[in-house]
Design a protein around this motif. Structure first.
Motif, short mmCIF file in Angstrom:
data_model
loop_
_atom_site.label_atom_id
_atom_site.label_comp_id
_atom_site.label_asym_id
_atom_site.label_seq_id
_atom_site.Cartn_x
_atom_site.Cartn_y
_atom_site.Cartn_z
N UNK A 2 0.88 -1.26 0.19
CA UNK A 2 0.32 -0.16 0.53
C UNK A 2 0.73 1.45 0.22
N UNK A 3 0.72 2.46 -0.76
CA UNK A 3 1.35 3.77 -0.84
C UNK A 3 0.18 4.44 0.74
N UNK A 4 1.29 5.55 1.17
CA UNK A 4 0.93 6.62 2.29
C UNK A 4 -0.92 6.98 1.90
N UNK A 5 -0.78 6.91 0.81
CA UNK A 5 -2.51 7.81 0.31
C UNK A 5 -2.88 6.85 0.45
N UNK A 47 8.53 -5.32 6.47
CA UNK A 47 8.59 -3.87 5.33
C UNK A 47 7.68 -3.34 6.10
N UNK A 48 7.93 -2.55 6.18
CA UNK A 48 6.72 -1.52 7.71
C UNK A 48 6.40 -0.74 6.79
N UNK A 49 5.31 0.11 6.85
CA UNK A 49 4.42 0.17 6.29
C UNK A 49 3.66 1.29 7.42
N UNK A 50 4.19 2.67 7.33
CA UNK A 50 3.62 3.92 7.29
C UNK A 50 1.95 3.96 8.52
N UNK A 51 2.20 4.75 9.36
CA UNK A 51 0.62 4.95 9.99
C UNK A 51 0.68 6.16 10.39
N UNK A 52 -0.91 6.77 10.12
CA UNK A 52 -1.02 7.95 9.53
C UNK A 52 -1.59 8.81 11.79
N UNK A 53 -1.15 9.49 11.13
CA UNK A 53 -1.27 11.15 12.37
C UNK A 53 -2.37 11.81 11.69
N UNK A 127 14.39 8.19 3.44
CA UNK A 127 14.86 7.03 3.64
C UNK A 127 14.89 6.01 4.96
N UNK A 128 14.08 5.03 4.83
CA UNK A 128 14.32 4.41 6.64
C UNK A 128 14.04 2.88 5.50
N UNK A 129 15.35 2.39 6.01
CA UNK A 129 15.16 1.05 6.58
C UNK A 129 15.40 0.90 5.16
N UNK A 130 16.32 1.65 3.86
CA UNK A 130 16.35 0.80 2.68
C UNK A 130 14.99 1.29 1.54
N UNK A 131 14.03 1.75 2.36
CA UNK A 131 13.33 2.36 1.13
C UNK A 131 12.87 3.71 1.87
N UNK A 132 12.91 3.89 0.30
CA UNK A 132 12.47 6.04 0.02
C UNK A 132 11.37 6.62 -0.01
N UNK A 133 11.10 6.97 0.77
CA UNK A 133 9.48 7.28 0.99
C UNK A 133 9.41 8.77 0.26
N UNK A 134 8.91 9.00 -1.12
CA UNK A 134 8.40 10.44 -1.28
C UNK A 134 7.30 10.92 -0.28
N UNK A 135 8.14 12.82 0.25
CA UNK A 135 7.28 13.30 0.50
C UNK A 135 6.64 14.64 0.02
N UNK A 136 4.77 14.44 0.13
CA UNK A 136 4.42 15.02 -0.51
C UNK A 136 3.83 16.54 0.02
#
Length: 166
Positions: A2-5, A47-53, A127-136
């Motif tokens: 899943x993507x962050x959005x 693989x960690x998936x972010x949770x939202x605030x 970049x966290x744990x070799x994953x590059x997360x684009x921040x919008x």
């Protein structure tokens, strides 16, 4: 994965529904969300998936995240510490990681002071744990200040940019 959005949308839907607990598994990644308890999100596997605030650019990538309601006082405290006359929105880091202003060392920065941004404009990479997360940007306006250095380690919730909203 899943993507962050997409995760944000899931959290909003679950928050508005009568569902108290939700689990999603795909390709070895598992996302578990619970409402109202101490445990808001728990992610299993490598693989960690972010949770939202529920506030500006606020996702968290850790095995156990705080309840979304607990993050609101942090936002209010940050707003109170800024002068009201400034009228800026702060883009914060959604996770602990390394801040990169561009996609590669020889590329131009995504944004700089004076850049115009829209809600879906990529402003940096964390970049966290070799994953590059684009921040919008998640807001429309003009970048008035870049608060992080390229290659700098950033913390969850750390301010990265100040944006003057349109």
């Amino acid at each position: 994965m899943l993507k962050i959005q997409e995760i944000r949308e899931l959290i909003k839907l679950i928050d508005q529904s009568s569902i108290d607990e939700f689990t999603y598994e795909n390709e070895g990644a598992k996302l578990s969300l619970k409402k109202g308890g101490e445990l808001a999100a728990q992610v299993s596997t490598m693989t960690q998936i972010p949770a939202e605030r529920p506030v500006q650019s606020a996702v968290q990538q850790e095995p156990v995240a705080q309840a979304p309601q607990a993050a609101e006082p942090e936002k209010k405290a940050a707003e109170a510490s800024e002068p009201a006359a400034e009228n800026t929105v702060t883009i914060t880091s959604p996770m602990v990681g390394t801040f990169y202003a561009s996609s590669s060392p020889d590329a131009d920065a995504y944004v700089s002071e004076g850049s115009k941004v829209k809600e879906n404009t990529v402003v940096c990479i964390v970049e966290a744990m070799k994953l590059f997360n684009e921040i919008e940007a998640e807001t429309k306006g003009e970048i008035v200040e870049v608060l992080a250095e390229n290659g700098q380690l950033v913390e969850y919730g750390q301010p990265l940019f100040k944006v003057k909203p349109e």
